[in-house]
Write a protein that holds these residues in place. Sequence first.
Motif, mmCIF file in Angstrom:
data_model
loop_
_atom_site.group_PDB
_atom_site.id
_atom_site.type_symbol
_atom_site.label_atom_id
_atom_site.label_comp_id
_atom_site.label_asym_id
_atom_site.label_seq_id
_atom_site.Cartn_x
_atom_site.Cartn_y
_atom_site.Cartn_z
ATOM 1 N N THR A 238 0.840 -1.203 0.000
ATOM 2 C CA THR A 238 0.000 0.000 0.000
ATOM 3 C C THR A 238 0.873 1.251 0.000
ATOM 4 O O THR A 238 2.102 1.177 0.061
ATOM 5 N N VAL A 239 0.195 2.399 -0.007
ATOM 6 C CA VAL A 239 0.892 3.684 0.134
ATOM 7 C C VAL A 239 0.526 4.385 1.440
ATOM 8 O O VAL A 239 1.069 5.447 1.739
ATOM 9 N N ALA A 240 -0.414 3.823 2.213
ATOM 10 C CA ALA A 240 -0.883 4.481 3.438
ATOM 11 C C ALA A 240 -1.447 3.421 4.377
ATOM 12 O O ALA A 240 -1.477 2.229 4.057
ATOM 13 N N ASN A 241 -1.915 3.847 5.534
ATOM 14 C CA ASN A 241 -2.615 2.952 6.437
ATOM 15 C C ASN A 241 -3.948 2.520 5.831
ATOM 16 O O ASN A 241 -4.508 3.190 4.958
ATOM 17 N N PHE A 242 -4.458 1.402 6.323
ATOM 18 C CA PHE A 242 -5.759 0.836 5.950
ATOM 19 C C PHE A 242 -5.745 0.344 4.501
ATOM 20 O O PHE A 242 -5.446 -0.814 4.262
ATOM 21 N N CYS A 243 -6.112 1.164 3.550
ATOM 22 C CA CYS A 243 -6.130 0.786 2.125
ATOM 23 C C CYS A 243 -6.926 -0.512 1.913
ATOM 24 O O CYS A 243 -6.420 -1.511 1.410
ATOM 25 N N ALA A 244 -8.202 -0.461 2.291
ATOM 26 C CA ALA A 244 -9.069 -1.621 2.170
ATOM 27 C C ALA A 244 -9.362 -1.960 0.712
ATOM 28 O O ALA A 244 -9.291 -3.126 0.302
ATOM 29 N N ASP A 245 -9.690 -0.940 -0.088
ATOM 30 C CA ASP A 245 -9.994 -1.194 -1.492
ATOM 31 C C ASP A 245 -8.725 -1.462 -2.285
ATOM 32 O O ASP A 245 -8.705 -2.319 -3.171
ATOM 33 N N ASP A 246 -7.650 -0.734 -1.961
ATOM 34 C CA ASP A 246 -6.390 -0.799 -2.710
ATOM 35 C C ASP A 246 -5.272 -1.324 -1.820
ATOM 36 O O ASP A 246 -4.515 -0.546 -1.251
ATOM 37 N N ASN A 247 -5.087 -2.646 -1.636
ATOM 38 C CA ASN A 247 -5.778 -3.637 -2.444
ATOM 39 C C ASN A 247 -6.076 -4.868 -1.592
ATOM 40 O O ASN A 247 -5.829 -5.998 -1.998
ATOM 41 N N ALA A 248 -6.609 -4.601 -0.381
ATOM 42 C CA ALA A 248 -7.063 -5.728 0.432
ATOM 43 C C ALA A 248 -8.199 -6.468 -0.255
ATOM 44 O O ALA A 248 -8.369 -7.675 -0.049
ATOM 45 N N THR A 249 -8.981 -5.770 -1.088
ATOM 46 C CA THR A 249 -10.068 -6.449 -1.803
ATOM 47 C C THR A 249 -9.521 -7.496 -2.761
ATOM 48 O O THR A 249 -10.009 -8.634 -2.807
ATOM 49 N N GLY A 250 -8.511 -7.130 -3.557
ATOM 50 C CA GLY A 250 -7.922 -8.099 -4.473
ATOM 51 C C GLY A 250 -7.220 -9.230 -3.742
ATOM 52 O O GLY A 250 -7.311 -10.402 -4.130
ATOM 53 N N THR A 251 -6.525 -8.885 -2.652
ATOM 54 C CA THR A 251 -5.817 -9.889 -1.864
ATOM 55 C C THR A 251 -6.793 -10.908 -1.283
ATOM 56 O O THR A 251 -6.568 -12.121 -1.363
ATOM 57 N N ALA A 252 -7.878 -10.424 -0.697
ATOM 58 C CA ALA A 252 -8.872 -11.326 -0.108
ATOM 59 C C ALA A 252 -9.500 -12.210 -1.174
ATOM 60 O O ALA A 252 -9.797 -13.389 -0.922
ATOM 61 N N ALA A 253 -9.710 -11.668 -2.369
ATOM 62 C CA ALA A 253 -10.290 -12.456 -3.457
ATOM 63 C C ALA A 253 -9.380 -13.616 -3.845
ATOM 64 O O ALA A 253 -9.839 -14.745 -4.058
ATOM 65 N N VAL A 254 -8.072 -13.363 -3.930
ATOM 66 C CA VAL A 254 -7.130 -14.439 -4.239
ATOM 67 C C VAL A 254 -7.198 -15.530 -3.173
ATOM 68 O O VAL A 254 -7.262 -16.728 -3.486
ATOM 69 N N LEU A 255 -7.208 -15.137 -1.900
ATOM 70 C CA LEU A 255 -7.263 -16.116 -0.813
ATOM 71 C C LEU A 255 -8.564 -16.912 -0.834
ATOM 72 O O LEU A 255 -8.567 -18.125 -0.573
ATOM 73 N N GLU A 256 -9.677 -16.251 -1.155
ATOM 74 C CA GLU A 256 -10.959 -16.952 -1.172
ATOM 75 C C GLU A 256 -11.033 -17.953 -2.326
ATOM 76 O O GLU A 256 -11.510 -19.083 -2.153
ATOM 77 N N VAL A 257 -10.569 -17.572 -3.503
ATOM 78 C CA VAL A 257 -10.574 -18.499 -4.634
ATOM 79 C C VAL A 257 -9.652 -19.678 -4.336
ATOM 80 O O VAL A 257 -9.985 -20.834 -4.622
ATOM 81 N N HIS B 214 -5.603 5.996 -2.453
ATOM 82 C CA HIS B 214 -4.276 6.350 -1.934
ATOM 83 C C HIS B 214 -4.334 7.288 -0.732
ATOM 84 O O HIS B 214 -3.459 8.139 -0.550
ATOM 85 N N THR B 215 -5.360 7.127 0.112
ATOM 86 C CA THR B 215 -5.442 7.902 1.342
ATOM 87 C C THR B 215 -5.841 6.981 2.492
ATOM 88 O O THR B 215 -6.321 5.852 2.274
ATOM 89 N N ILE B 216 -5.710 7.503 3.706
ATOM 90 C CA ILE B 216 -6.122 6.713 4.873
ATOM 91 C C ILE B 216 -7.637 6.647 5.004
ATOM 92 O O ILE B 216 -8.147 5.958 5.892
ATOM 93 N N ALA B 217 -8.356 7.332 4.118
ATOM 94 C CA ALA B 217 -9.819 7.227 4.118
ATOM 95 C C ALA B 217 -10.314 5.982 3.381
ATOM 96 O O ALA B 217 -11.521 5.708 3.349
ATOM 97 N N ASP B 218 -9.402 5.228 2.786
ATOM 98 C CA ASP B 218 -9.757 3.989 2.090
ATOM 99 C C ASP B 218 -9.997 2.909 3.141
ATOM 100 O O ASP B 218 -9.108 2.135 3.477
ATOM 101 N N ARG B 219 -11.229 2.878 3.658
ATOM 102 C CA ARG B 219 -11.587 2.021 4.791
ATOM 103 C C ARG B 219 -12.636 0.999 4.387
ATOM 104 O O ARG B 219 -13.333 1.129 3.373
ATOM 105 N N PHE B 220 -12.791 -0.016 5.204
ATOM 106 C CA PHE B 220 -13.756 -1.085 4.947
ATOM 107 C C PHE B 220 -15.169 -0.540 4.779
ATOM 108 O O PHE B 220 -15.945 -1.016 3.948
ATOM 109 N N ALA B 221 -15.522 0.474 5.565
ATOM 110 C CA ALA B 221 -16.887 1.014 5.535
ATOM 111 C C ALA B 221 -17.246 1.638 4.198
ATOM 112 O O ALA B 221 -18.435 1.834 3.907
ATOM 113 N N THR B 222 -16.258 1.954 3.357
ATOM 114 C CA THR B 222 -16.547 2.574 2.063
ATOM 115 C C THR B 222 -16.866 1.550 0.979
ATOM 116 O O THR B 222 -17.252 1.931 -0.131
#
Length: 464
Positions: free
Chosen positions: A118-137, A278-286
Amino acid sequence: MKAFKTTIICLLFCSATSFGQNIQDIINQVDINRLSLIINEFSGEQSTVVNGSTVTILNRQQANNDLAADYLVERFQELDNITITDQSFNSNGRNIIATQLGQTNPNDIYVICAHYDTVANFCADDNATGTAAVLEVARLLSTQCLDNTIVYALWDEEEIGLRGSAFYADLAAANGDNILGVLNMDMMGYDGDAPGQPGDNEFDIDYRNIAGSVAMKNDIISVLNAYTFDLSVIEVNPGTTASDHSSFWFAGNGTTDAFSAVLVGESWETNDQTPAYHTIADRFATLDLQYYHEMVKLIAAYTATKGGLVAVDNTVSQTMTTLTANESSATYQWIDCSTNTPISGATNQTYAPVVNGNYAVEITSGICIERSECILFDTLGLESFLNNEVKVYPNPVKSNLNIEVNSENQDIVIKLYDLSGKLILTSNSTKVLTTLDVKEIPQGIYFLNVSSSEKSGTYKIVKE
């Protein structure tokens, strides 16, 4: 992802079911609760356990993400039938790669991938979403027999120049690896419509006329049209070079060693990407979880299709006294999950446990060997509670789970297990109403066993 885009482009004593056996079954098994848990843990929204310690993965920037890499290794270690490679490159880069070898065509390789840095804290969309998808598949398909090899890859240092994927792609080109397609996922959880509400649900497929990338794009759209998904595709050609798929387009310095590759993600082409990029506002709730769920189901269906899913049924049916493998005309070996060892002499399609416990079956059909999930068997010698004798609510549950029996002064034993059969909570009670505090356990699927001296019942619980 880089900001670059051109304007011109009844488990309850009747049937205990493990993972699916055909493409639709795989789609149905994609678990949004598991995906949500991984994103929350991986983006630092909640604590998790890594290397035996409770930690918070708040930041995954390139120079500070060994904890995140260790988390990924441990998630892959929970799976069967894969080989894990912790691939070092540069000074401190780490690609985490899991390979599931094809049974018929092991040299035919498909790569399903995402970056985890990532480039910042949290970063749920960029790219925990893609990472979780790989693990789930990987979770779903690692239990299955596949004709072709699947590589589940999680790249490091994407955010500072696609370094992890470039290292892997160039090495694959130099080795002459027969990679038939690379599906890269980068930012796939945001949709500008109100989360959970009807909308356009558009997503991009970025591709170029390089190697077989056009045909690969067409194959994904064919899967999209063959099954029911609440998604609408936007084709982007020429696609962006600002994510890891492009490392495969230009592998070997753009020579004939280039590989087929596409990017799948939320729709930058229609300006419907997360405003928290690319901000710390990229959170799960979004995130729009319904949209994200559809995206992961599509990826799972495509991967199972290209992997060549072999139709071996690894599900198990359960009665009060027996467990039965649903696949016929095969050979069988029943397993004691508590010790992970074969049970001597238990080689028939049906097995009658002599003690309560957790059991699985290994099924051999032709060249394929598959293992069921562990089944909690706890009904030996006991009748089943009637529907009006035990009530469990609310379900799904967030904080307090109530277990209500129809009379007091019964000695009731209450046990909560996770999907692997691990005991999470236990309680003894003589009350009509007993409340379990489940607020601190992770989101997911659990099984609650309620037993007295004469009767027993097991109930599927969803923790939100």
